[in-house]
Motif scaffolding. Structure first.
Motif, PDB file in Angstrom:
ATOM      1  N   ALA A  96      47.384  31.074  34.642  1.00 50.32           N
ATOM      2  CA  ALA A  96      47.907  31.411  35.778  1.00 50.32           C
ATOM      3  C   ALA A  96      46.728  32.432  36.247  1.00 50.32           C
ATOM      4  CB  ALA A  96      49.128  32.215  35.448  1.00 50.32           C
ATOM      5  N   TYR A  97      46.586  32.209  37.407  1.00 47.15           N
ATOM      6  CA  TYR A  97      45.587  33.254  38.261  1.00 47.15           C
ATOM      7  C   TYR A  97      46.392  34.072  39.472  1.00 47.15           C
ATOM      8  CZ  TYR A  97      41.454  30.601  36.855  1.00 47.15           C
ATOM      9  OH  TYR A  97      40.492  30.001  35.937  1.00 47.15           O
ATOM     10  N   PHE A  98      46.200  35.245  39.327  1.00 44.04           N
ATOM     11  CA  PHE A  98      46.561  36.489  40.038  1.00 44.04           C
ATOM     12  C   PHE A  98      45.800  37.145  40.977  1.00 44.04           C
ATOM     13  CE2 PHE A  98      48.694  35.709  36.134  1.00 44.04           C
ATOM     14  CZ  PHE A  98      50.137  35.897  36.347  1.00 44.04           C
ATOM     15  N   CYS A  99      45.961  37.441  42.257  1.00 48.37           N
ATOM     16  CA  CYS A  99      45.367  38.243  42.965  1.00 48.37           C
ATOM     17  C   CYS A  99      45.862  39.504  42.830  1.00 48.37           C
ATOM     18  CB  CYS A  99      45.168  37.911  44.370  1.00 48.37           C
ATOM     19  SG  CYS A  99      46.927  37.748  45.172  1.00 48.37           S
ATOM     20  N   ALA A 100      44.959  40.642  43.087  1.00 51.10           N
ATOM     21  CA  ALA A 100      45.291  41.963  42.931  1.00 51.10           C
ATOM     22  C   ALA A 100      44.731  42.927  44.159  1.00 51.10           C
ATOM     23  CB  ALA A 100      45.246  42.558  41.613  1.00 51.10           C
ATOM     24  N   ALA A 101      45.250  44.049  44.531  1.00 47.89           N
ATOM     25  CA  ALA A 101      44.818  45.003  45.427  1.00 47.89           C
ATOM     26  C   ALA A 101      44.825  46.326  44.849  1.00 47.89           C
ATOM     27  CB  ALA A 101      45.626  44.942  46.766  1.00 47.89           C
ATOM     28  N   GLY A 102      43.529  46.999  44.948  1.00 48.76           N
ATOM     29  CA  GLY A 102      43.329  48.409  44.357  1.00 48.76           C
ATOM     30  C   GLY A 102      42.740  49.299  45.271  1.00 48.76           C
ATOM     31  N   ASP A 112      42.768  48.977  37.407  1.00 48.40           N
ATOM     32  CA  ASP A 112      42.268  49.550  38.583  1.00 48.40           C
ATOM     33  C   ASP A 112      43.015  48.827  39.765  1.00 48.40           C
ATOM     34  OD1 ASP A 112      39.860  50.736  36.987  1.00 48.40           O
ATOM     35  OD2 ASP A 112      38.968  48.708  37.108  1.00 48.40           O
ATOM     36  N   TYR A 113      43.949  48.338  39.851  1.00 47.85           N
ATOM     37  CA  TYR A 113      44.745  47.641  40.607  1.00 47.85           C
ATOM     38  C   TYR A 113      46.287  48.263  40.716  1.00 47.85           C
ATOM     39  CZ  TYR A 113      40.629  44.715  40.954  1.00 47.85           C
ATOM     40  OH  TYR A 113      39.442  44.430  41.208  1.00 47.85           O
ATOM     41  N   ASP A 114      46.626  48.364  41.820  1.00 49.34           N
ATOM     42  CA  ASP A 114      48.205  48.811  42.088  1.00 49.34           C
ATOM     43  C   ASP A 114      49.083  47.867  42.580  1.00 49.34           C
ATOM     44  OD1 ASP A 114      46.315  51.396  43.615  1.00 49.34           O
ATOM     45  OD2 ASP A 114      47.122  51.576  41.697  1.00 49.34           O
ATOM     46  N   TYR A 115      48.524  46.607  43.020  1.00 43.71           N
ATOM     47  CA  TYR A 115      49.469  45.626  43.726  1.00 43.71           C
ATOM     48  C   TYR A 115      49.117  44.498  43.152  1.00 43.71           C
ATOM     49  CZ  TYR A 115      50.288  49.461  46.705  1.00 43.71           C
ATOM     50  OH  TYR A 115      50.724  50.678  47.451  1.00 43.71           O
ATOM     51  N   TRP A 116      49.978  43.604  42.759  1.00 42.74           N
ATOM     52  CA  TRP A 116      49.744  42.184  42.375  1.00 42.74           C
ATOM     53  C   TRP A 116      50.582  40.948  42.701  1.00 42.74           C
ATOM     54  CZ3 TRP A 116      46.199  41.412  38.262  1.00 42.74           C
ATOM     55  CH2 TRP A 116      45.637  42.516  37.729  1.00 42.74           C
ATOM     56  N   GLY A 117      50.011  39.746  42.889  1.00 41.62           N
ATOM     57  CA  GLY A 117      50.921  38.740  43.387  1.00 41.62           C
ATOM     58  C   GLY A 117      51.514  38.057  42.126  1.00 41.62           C
ATOM     59  N   GLN A 118      52.111  37.040  42.287  1.00 38.42           N
ATOM     60  CA  GLN A 118      53.164  36.391  41.226  1.00 38.42           C
ATOM     61  C   GLN A 118      52.290  35.387  40.416  1.00 38.42           C
ATOM     62  OE1 GLN A 118      56.823  35.829  43.444  1.00 38.42           O
ATOM     63  NE2 GLN A 118      57.868  37.221  41.747  1.00 38.42           N
ATOM     64  N   GLY A 119      51.130  35.153  40.854  1.00 38.23           N
ATOM     65  CA  GLY A 119      50.401  34.094  40.219  1.00 38.23           C
ATOM     66  C   GLY A 119      50.606  32.631  40.607  1.00 38.23           C
ATOM     67  N   THR A 120      49.350  31.535  40.457  1.00 44.99           N
ATOM     68  CA  THR A 120      49.502  30.560  40.814  1.00 44.99           C
ATOM     69  C   THR A 120      48.857  29.738  39.591  1.00 44.99           C
ATOM     70  OG1 THR A 120      48.883  28.783  42.463  1.00 44.99           O
ATOM     71  CG2 THR A 120      47.349  30.620  42.130  1.00 44.99           C
ATOM     72  N   GLN A 121      49.200  28.701  39.009  1.00 46.35           N
ATOM     73  CA  GLN A 121      48.952  27.852  37.755  1.00 46.35           C
ATOM     74  C   GLN A 121      47.797  27.069  38.138  1.00 46.35           C
ATOM     75  OE1 GLN A 121      49.840  28.568  34.913  1.00 46.35           O
ATOM     76  NE2 GLN A 121      48.271  26.944  33.985  1.00 46.35           N
TER      77      GLN A 121
END
Length: 126
Positions: A96-102, A112-121
């Motif tokens: 599962a791949y997640f993007c994140a913002a920090g 290092d990151y504060d915000y996360w997506g829910q992921g894509t397989q």
């Protein structure tokens, strides 16, 4: 608050390619372009693993060693979108791949990151 939504995952044969996207929306007064953005992945039974990161300036993107030469991270600050171009995919890329913002740079840890997506397989078969 920053909301992140990943897309573009799916099933692909080994050696194939996928492009993941992460659409971001943020609070008023702060734009997507001011965040460090990253991609992480997590396979069953494993810790969340760093994939790639890109600064708010877009320079000097950072990659995990196993992704160098195969994956490319980029961002479009006008469209508020982060991308991960994945080429020469291997079965071990399945996760599962997640993007994140920090707010930090360098930023190679989940902390290092504060915000996360829910992921894509992403599933890579041989």
């Amino acid at each position: 608050q920053v909301q992140l939504v990943e897309s573009g995952g799916g099933m692909v044969q080994a050696g194939g390619s996928l492009r993941l996207s992460c659409a971001a929306s943020g609070r008023s007064g702060r734009s997507f372009s001011t965040y460090t953005m990253g991609w992480f992945r997590q396979a069953p039974g494993k810790e969340r693993e760093f994939v790639a990161a890109i600064s708010w300036r877009g320079g000097s993107p950072s990659y995990a060693d196993s992704m160098k030469g195969r994956f490319t991270i980029s961002r479009d600050n006008v469209k508020n979108t982060l991308y991960l171009q994945m080429n020469s995919l291997k079965p071990e890329d399945t996760a599962a791949y997640f993007c994140a913002a920090g707010n930090y740079w360098p930023a190679g840890s989940p902390n290092d990151y504060d915000y996360w997506g829910q992921g894509t397989q992403v599933t890579v078969s041989s």
